[in-house]
Design a protein around this motif. Structure first.
Motif, PDB file in Angstrom:
ATOM      1  N   PRO D 189      40.557  33.884  35.586  1.00 46.18           N
ATOM      2  CA  PRO D 189      39.155  33.436  35.718  1.00 46.18           C
ATOM      3  C   PRO D 189      38.851  32.869  37.103  1.00 46.18           C
ATOM      4  O   PRO D 189      37.800  33.155  37.683  1.00 46.18           O
ATOM      5  N   ALA D 190      39.782  32.079  37.658  1.00 47.03           N
ATOM      6  CA  ALA D 190      39.553  31.540  39.005  1.00 47.03           C
ATOM      7  C   ALA D 190      39.474  32.669  40.019  1.00 47.03           C
ATOM      8  O   ALA D 190      38.614  32.667  40.918  1.00 47.03           O
ATOM      9  N   LEU D 191      40.332  33.664  39.872  1.00 45.22           N
ATOM     10  CA  LEU D 191      40.325  34.792  40.813  1.00 45.22           C
ATOM     11  C   LEU D 191      39.020  35.581  40.697  1.00 45.22           C
ATOM     12  O   LEU D 191      38.411  35.947  41.709  1.00 45.22           O
ATOM     13  N   LEU D 192      38.582  35.830  39.459  1.00 44.03           N
ATOM     14  CA  LEU D 192      37.330  36.578  39.261  1.00 44.03           C
ATOM     15  C   LEU D 192      36.171  35.829  39.901  1.00 44.03           C
ATOM     16  O   LEU D 192      35.296  36.437  40.536  1.00 44.03           O
ATOM     17  N   SER D 193      36.198  34.532  39.758  1.00 42.80           N
ATOM     18  CA  SER D 193      35.105  33.741  40.324  1.00 42.80           C
ATOM     19  C   SER D 193      35.158  33.763  41.859  1.00 42.80           C
ATOM     20  O   SER D 193      34.127  33.859  42.535  1.00 42.80           O
ATOM     21  N   GLU D 194      36.371  33.709  42.410  1.00 44.16           N
ATOM     22  CA  GLU D 194      36.492  33.788  43.874  1.00 44.16           C
ATOM     23  C   GLU D 194      36.050  35.158  44.389  1.00 44.16           C
ATOM     24  O   GLU D 194      35.410  35.261  45.431  1.00 44.16           O
ATOM     25  N   LEU D 195      36.430  36.199  43.677  1.00 44.23           N
ATOM     26  CA  LEU D 195      36.016  37.541  44.091  1.00 44.23           C
ATOM     27  C   LEU D 195      34.499  37.653  44.038  1.00 44.23           C
ATOM     28  O   LEU D 195      33.876  38.258  44.926  1.00 44.23           O
ATOM     29  N   ALA D 196      33.897  37.093  43.000  1.00 45.16           N
ATOM     30  CA  ALA D 196      32.443  37.151  42.870  1.00 45.16           C
ATOM     31  C   ALA D 196      31.783  36.481  44.073  1.00 45.16           C
ATOM     32  O   ALA D 196      30.839  37.007  44.672  1.00 45.16           O
ATOM     33  N   THR D 197      32.320  35.328  44.462  1.00 50.66           N
ATOM     34  CA  THR D 197      31.766  34.619  45.622  1.00 50.66           C
ATOM     35  C   THR D 197      31.949  35.439  46.898  1.00 50.66           C
ATOM     36  O   THR D 197      31.019  35.605  47.690  1.00 50.66           O
ATOM     37  N   GLU D 218      40.662  45.918  49.241  1.00 51.61           N
ATOM     38  CA  GLU D 218      40.346  44.491  49.261  1.00 51.61           C
ATOM     39  C   GLU D 218      40.757  43.816  47.945  1.00 51.61           C
ATOM     40  O   GLU D 218      41.237  42.686  47.950  1.00 51.61           O
ATOM     41  N   ILE D 219      40.543  44.521  46.839  1.00 47.72           N
ATOM     42  CA  ILE D 219      40.878  43.919  45.545  1.00 47.72           C
ATOM     43  C   ILE D 219      42.401  43.909  45.359  1.00 47.72           C
ATOM     44  O   ILE D 219      42.968  42.940  44.853  1.00 47.72           O
ATOM     45  N   MET D 220      43.045  44.981  45.796  1.00 52.47           N
ATOM     46  CA  MET D 220      44.503  45.011  45.678  1.00 52.47           C
ATOM     47  C   MET D 220      45.145  43.899  46.508  1.00 52.47           C
ATOM     48  O   MET D 220      46.112  43.283  46.088  1.00 52.47           O
TER      49      MET D 220
END
Lengths: 319, 319, 319, 319
Positions: D189-197, D218-220
């Motif tokens: 969840p923290a990673l998803l939120s950072e990616l969203a930002t 970038e995602i990899m």
């Protein structure tokens, strides 16, 4: 005549430039990338201001953030789904196609920081020096590298992306996928925001210029620290490349000089003395017209008139 | 035919090379810089081994540590009183003069790490790639940079002096005048000495090669860590230059591959993914003959036969 | 009766132990690994002191640093050329062969820290607790892990090598090949050397014991800090394993209690409260006889009498 | 037949599994813990889908976050008033009682991350390896540890709570009472939120899978960095336990492989080479059915059919 459009987060810049580098018109506009209308209208305003018709435009140069698209075989934009796409794809079409159709002229794309670097290296004070690194600060933290009079673009067309130098293992996630990239902590927007917090009032780029011009000590100290922070990384570049010149984005006015002093200080501290002594470190001499003159320099150094005669609009379907 | 002499702390190397890069002879000798006799005798042994007479030698290339002297207007050696002088001035005379008088042929000087880099970039696996950084580890920590097929020497002729990247504000004073230079902690001699301390026995470069070849885990880990340490700095170079290839000195044998893996690991971690993906990182393919082939590559890329016909020995009075 | 020999950097320990764990004799000697004579003579002295003949010895247990060799199929020592080899190979022969030939009895090898851990877990205060980590400090920084009453050795036989927890990216090269291992900064020898520097006099393990026993504040503070440093790493172990007991090498006497207090402090600070509350943290209760009792515990928990009856000396050709 | 209910923040999972591990049905539902109705209705849907009657159910396994309740003497839930209580107490009654009454069968509770770990260790690619750590990422950052084929639960039933490894002295206060716990910065969840930002758009677990599958750089990079961050802590576990396998939650699809690569990178860097070489690091092979298969593995490894025959519902009054 050359038509130039620059698209960046802060807005559009449209200009008209003579092949010898003289800027005839420069018009700024708000950035709206959902429709090309704004950019094209801006371009027409610049042409009108310069008294130049569509027919008189020989070719167009487009400055875009992200990997350089110059002379790239048409194909998918290497940027993929990155957030930079929006600058390069207007209303769903490659920006080069939009402008090419509008003017019915060949369009050449180049990275915006590269245009500024080429402008300074060809028309600025450092003209003639062999290896020149130009650091762009106005739109994010970037750089362009000119070696032997031509742009050095690199294998993935990203040479000079100094904003993505690694700083902090535990830093914030960057859109590039890494953590703790340099731009996150060292950029003019970050500095303005820190100054605002420290001084309890808002700061703009103009405030930096004014404060540096009037010798406001606290701001000059902050600018010099900013320059040292840049300079610490530039020092490593100096050791690898042993360049003749480091040039700081002169769109910051007097603030650019203070930042250049900070870079000098760090280069003097962190590189072998012979290297430090042989590199000129200064702010640019072209101010806000570096990009526009860079477009003329691109035409000259890449022989674009010849290229465009071989096959007009050969470059138009990029992006 | 080309006569080549390399002078470095570890000793002399004399060789005979055909203009197409084929190495006909290579002879190593103990370094004694108080008199030129040793170097000249070594050169004669190489010529004898190759079956080449003095008359058949067309020109000589001299590899010397320190700032590149290539095509330098005759004048005082920029090194001044540095400890590197002893490699460049034999028995009080510039090395180029000594060799030039001995052979009665033009002599061209080049930095030794530059020769190795040019050899790999022109004759090695990476031939044809645009921007190649070659890291020399055998004689100290250095590098040579080849851009567009030619050596990039830099404003003070010191480009690629990665041994002097800054590491530690509180580090040891370096002969360059700075503190905490990279070579002090990251060099093969430093690694060999650390391994000796950790394992209680002596280590040589050959031991590194053998240990890597046989998969000795402790040594491979140390080599990979060494590579990561190099790679952390190379990563910044990658962000500035976006090169096509990073090549590791292959004179270390199998150990070079492990070091290259460590560099790759750091570059993958510390550069934007598009840049990391577009750079080839490997050990060289020429082994110990990189310098000798580099001499032939220098002749070819700098058109030295033409230069020497214009004015024989025009280069001989350098240093 | 069991004959036990421990070989470590600080010297040999030979002992005679009853299968129920009672220690009949314990003799220390200087370490000399160039010849087995010293170890064997020491063993004979221990047997004499215990009044036990060679014939009465049923089997021998050998405590050796490095990967556990227990029940290992005969083959090359996995240590390769590591400096630990000298403890395991006496006069060119595997230590187990030397002792086996001398006694004509089966010999079982075990890691020395494992023996101490098993001794405390089976015969000490924590007997009966499910998961016990015992931290050895007398001979380097190591640990043994007993889960459900049996040693947990791990896939490479190195479980509990806490001296090689990573601490410092820029640390000293370790013989394991990594940099900045925990033992380099956190070990009793390192602490003694730091105390010597700080106080301007030499310190021994006995001094630590005496200082802790008499409540010497400066030394107790240093010991508690040492414990906190250990505890910071032990805390992560607690989160992964949720053990019932952490036991500190009791050969340090009163100093062990102070170190245990430091570990407790860190575990309380760095683990979830439920975990911190359910783990007993204390110094051992067996003092210097932990290893010898551990040999008896090994015989019991691994059913070595049965194993040795199946095939005497089946284990003797290890190492 | 086994009935399985998993209750977690993201929702319920009800399944029917044969004792040999074959999954007959799996149904997901929205989580509503104020009433048991939702969970029981979901269970009936799973049974209907599998064509299994209440009578054919032999026993039920309940997967619940928080300390394992397996084989716990009835008594108050050790969780006290923690926010995790709501998953374990439905409508004021222990979840095990609710399900036991509904099916009239014995109910065994186990921590959800433990079930997934046991599933992979018994039915996955790593089956047969001695010590296996399985890292759960789908519902928070947790882990389960299987040693010698059985779950290692720990003294407070919290073994493997890697989300509570300590990271940052000045971090945010955690509900466990500590500051700066690992899950706060390192969790999906923290990673998803950072990616969203970073990318200015929303990200889901499926996006990670898709991006990894299509090689989006970038995602990899972000996933690999996430893996390295996990791996830095797993490295210490490796030094303590010397395990045979580290398995990453395979419910993340292709993203799990990239995370496993990052863990491998850190383990190679931060553990002694012999340990690094002997541990297999990979993503799981059971995907989203790891928990359901883990329930069958629990029945098998804990001999639950025998236990339940001795006294049906002996376990039902837990929690």
């Amino acid at each position: 005549m050359l038509a130039v459009v620059l698209a960046a987060a802060h807005g559009f810049l449209a200009g008209v430039v003579r092949p010898d580098g003289e800027v005839l018109a420069a018009v700024h506009g708000v950035a709206d990338f959902t429709t090309p209308a704004g950019a094209l209208e801006l371009l027409d305003r610049a042409l009108a201001e310069a008294g130049v018709t569509h027919q008189e435009v020989e070719l167009a140069v487009l400055g875009l953030p992200g990997p350089s698209l110059f002379a790239r075989t048409p194909g998918p934009d290497p940027l993929g789904g990155s957030h930079l796409r929006r600058f390069r794809s207007w209303d769903g079409r490659p920006a080069a196609d939009v402008v090419g159709d509008f003017l019915d002229r060949p369009v050449f794309c180049e990275n915006d920081a590269n245009l500024a670097a080429l402008g300074e290296a060809v028309y600025g004070d450092v003209a003639g020096l062999h290896t020149v690194l130009h650091i762009s600060l106005t739109h994010g933290t970037g750089a362009g590298l000119v070696i032997g009079g031509r742009l050095h673009r690199g294998g993935s067309r990203l040479a000079g992306e100094v904003g993505h130098l690694h700083v902090d293992d535990a830093g914030q996630l960057c859109e590039c996928g890494a953590r703790g990239c340099f731009w996150q902590t060292t950029s003019i927007p970050a500095l303005l925001s820190e100054l605002a917090t420290a001084h309890g009032r808002t700061f703009t780029v103009s405030d930096l210029d004014a404060a540096a011009a009037s010798g406001e000590l606290e701001i000059m100290r902050a600018l010099r620290g900013f320059g040292r922070s840049l300079g610490r990384r530039v020092a490593d570049f100096v050791v690898f490349l042993d360049p003749q010149a480091i040039v700081v984005d002169s769109a910051l006015g007097a603030a650019s000089d203070v930042i250049a002093d900070g870079i000098r200080e760090a280069v003097d501290q962190y590189t072998p003395p012979m290297m430090a002594a042989s590199v000129k470190i200064s702010s640019g001499s072209l101010g806000a017209s570096a990009h526009l003159k860079g477009a003329a320099a691109l035409v000259r150094t890449e022989h674009l008139f010849e290229v465009s005669q071989l096959g007009p609009r050969v470059q138009a379907s990029q992006a």
